[in-house]
Write an enzyme that holds these catalytic residues in place. Structure first.
Site, PDB file in Angstrom:
ATOM      1  N   LYS A 227      -8.283   1.551  -3.488  1.00 52.88           N
ATOM      2  CA  LYS A 227      -9.388   0.917  -3.125  1.00 52.88           C
ATOM      3  C   LYS A 227     -10.754   1.336  -3.130  1.00 52.88           C
ATOM      4  O   LYS A 227     -10.893   2.582  -3.330  1.00 52.88           O
ATOM      5  CB  LYS A 227      -9.296   0.263  -1.622  1.00 52.88           C
ATOM      6  CG  LYS A 227      -8.195  -0.492  -1.497  1.00 52.88           C
ATOM      7  CD  LYS A 227      -7.693  -1.462  -0.202  1.00 52.88           C
ATOM      8  CE  LYS A 227      -6.458  -2.116  -0.199  1.00 52.88           C
ATOM      9  NZ  LYS A 227      -6.104  -2.531   1.029  1.00 52.88           N
ATOM     10  N   ARG A 261       1.060   1.812   1.712  1.00 52.32           N
ATOM     11  CA  ARG A 261       1.268   0.778   0.882  1.00 52.32           C
ATOM     12  C   ARG A 261       0.544   1.339  -0.477  1.00 52.32           C
ATOM     13  O   ARG A 261      -0.572   1.321  -0.325  1.00 52.32           O
ATOM     14  CB  ARG A 261       0.988  -0.566   1.168  1.00 52.32           C
ATOM     15  CG  ARG A 261       0.810  -1.678   0.345  1.00 52.32           C
ATOM     16  CD  ARG A 261       0.272  -2.851   0.883  1.00 52.32           C
ATOM     17  NE  ARG A 261       0.599  -4.303  -0.229  1.00 52.32           N
ATOM     18  CZ  ARG A 261      -0.256  -4.447  -0.981  1.00 52.32           C
ATOM     19  NH1 ARG A 261      -1.374  -3.773  -1.084  1.00 52.32           N
ATOM     20  NH2 ARG A 261      -0.213  -5.362  -1.672  1.00 52.32           N
TER      21      ARG A 261
HETATM   22  C1  9MG Z   1      -1.619  -7.365   0.321  1.00 55.08           C
HETATM   23  N1  9MG Z   1      -2.496  -6.417   0.586  1.00 55.08           N
HETATM   24  C2  9MG Z   1      -3.545  -5.761  -0.109  1.00 55.08           C
HETATM   25  N2  9MG Z   1      -4.042  -4.747   0.608  1.00 55.08           N
HETATM   26  C3  9MG Z   1      -3.521  -4.482   1.830  1.00 55.08           C
HETATM   27  C4  9MG Z   1      -3.295  -3.835   2.786  1.00 55.08           C
HETATM   28  O1  9MG Z   1      -4.206  -2.927   3.015  1.00 55.08           O
HETATM   29  N3  9MG Z   1      -2.512  -4.035   3.881  1.00 55.08           N
HETATM   30  C5  9MG Z   1      -1.398  -5.053   3.937  1.00 55.08           C
HETATM   31  N4  9MG Z   1      -0.697  -5.172   4.829  1.00 55.08           N
HETATM   32  N5  9MG Z   1      -1.401  -5.632   2.764  1.00 55.08           N
HETATM   33  C6  9MG Z   1      -2.266  -5.510   1.961  1.00 55.08           C
END
Ligand code: 9MG
Length: 283
Positions: A227, A261
């Site tokens: 990000k 994630r």
């Molecule tokens: C779908 N998505 C994209 N970024 C995300 C994030 O930071 N957390 C979660 N739970 N889903 C995300």
């Protein structure tokens, strides 16, 4: 005392004995994630990506059929179901837990019928019918914070106190889910890095990982892979943010985050193995 996140077919301890951070690999099934947009090719591509992540040691696969990048347009219910469901049926029994990234109640319902272990809702189960859709299942529920919506969220993010505001939002959503009879052991919180936040907001939240978990007594999922908050600190474009993303994941896990994630599964799995081997902390 041990606390466990109930995750469909799985249970993930997040406090006490046996805690290990879990790696959630991102499986996007959006047209920009495969080359020609053809339906068959997209399924093939998704399956080979899933197989690669499994070889790399992924714990959870997060399937998403709608991009949530800043400015991304919404997709119709029909298109999202057409993208997500064949992949979900194909990966369901490959080993890892399966999460479905959606804010649409009808997709939640179909995903639960097909056996999803988690519903990951960037909208925090605020859509009418979302709570009803997930209530009578055993899947985990990831409540993410987002200010505004993906089209407008980065225009002018504004908070009184970003950490307090987000604790209040997540508390209100967790209480709404519990008021519907949902077991709190199914809940997981997520500050939503990049979703209506400046770089300063994002790092204030990353530093407050333990505080968020302690305030709500719930496990936390951190998603910062590739990000702009990583680019802001490293000065690197998106395709060179792997090492910075791993650093961010470790910062979250060091404070107690249960799930990270990520796009780069192999590198994150290795980093966490070494981190865990060398960490004196017992959660
Ligand atoms: C779908 N998505 C994209 N970024 C995300 C994030 O930071 N957390 C979660 N739970 N889903 C995300």
């Amino acid at each position: 005392m041990q606390s466990t996140l109930q995750f469909g077919r799985f249970n993930f301890p997040w406090r006490g004995q046996g805690v290990r951070a879990r790696v959630m690999g991102i499986l996007n099934v959006t047209p920009d994630s495969f080359s020609d947009g053809g339906h068959y090719q997209s399924l093939e591509f998704a399956l080979s990506h899933a197989e690669q992540m499994i070889q790399e040691g992924v714990d959870i696969i997060d399937i998403g059929g709608e991009s949530s990048r800043p400015g991304a347009p919404p997709v119709s219910l029909e298109d999202e179901l057409r993208r997500v469901m064949p992949v979900l049926y194909a990966v369901r029994d490959m080993g890892p837990a399966i999460s479905v990234d959606t804010y649409k109640p009808q997709v939640m319902r179909e995903a639960i019928i097909a056996g999803a272990d988690m519903i990951n809702d960037i909208n925090g189960f605020r859509a009418p019918g979302a709570i009803e859709a997930v209530k009578d299942s055993d899947c985990a529920l990831c409540i993410m914070h987002m200010q505004s919506d993906p089209q407008h969220m980065q225009l002018a993010p504004l908070y009184t106190n970003v950490v307090e505001d987000i604790i209040n939002f997540l508390r209100e959503r967790a209480e709404a889910l519990m008021a519907a009879g949902i077991d709190p052991r199914r809940l997981c919180i997520d500050p939503g890095f990049g979703f209506g936040k400046t770089v300063e907001h994002n790092y204030a939240l990353l530093k407050a990982t333990a505080r968020l978990m302690n305030a709500l007594n719930l496990p936390l999922l951190a998603g910062l892979s590739r990000k702009s908050m990583v680019g802001a600190v490293t000065g690197k474009p998106v395709e060179q943010r792997m090492a910075g993303s791993v650093g961010g994941a470790l910062a979250a896990v060091a404070q107690g985050a249960l799930i990270v994630r990520v796009h780069d599964v192999a590198e994150t799995v290795d980093a966490l193995k070494v981190f865990q081997a060398g960490s004196p902390l017992q959660r």
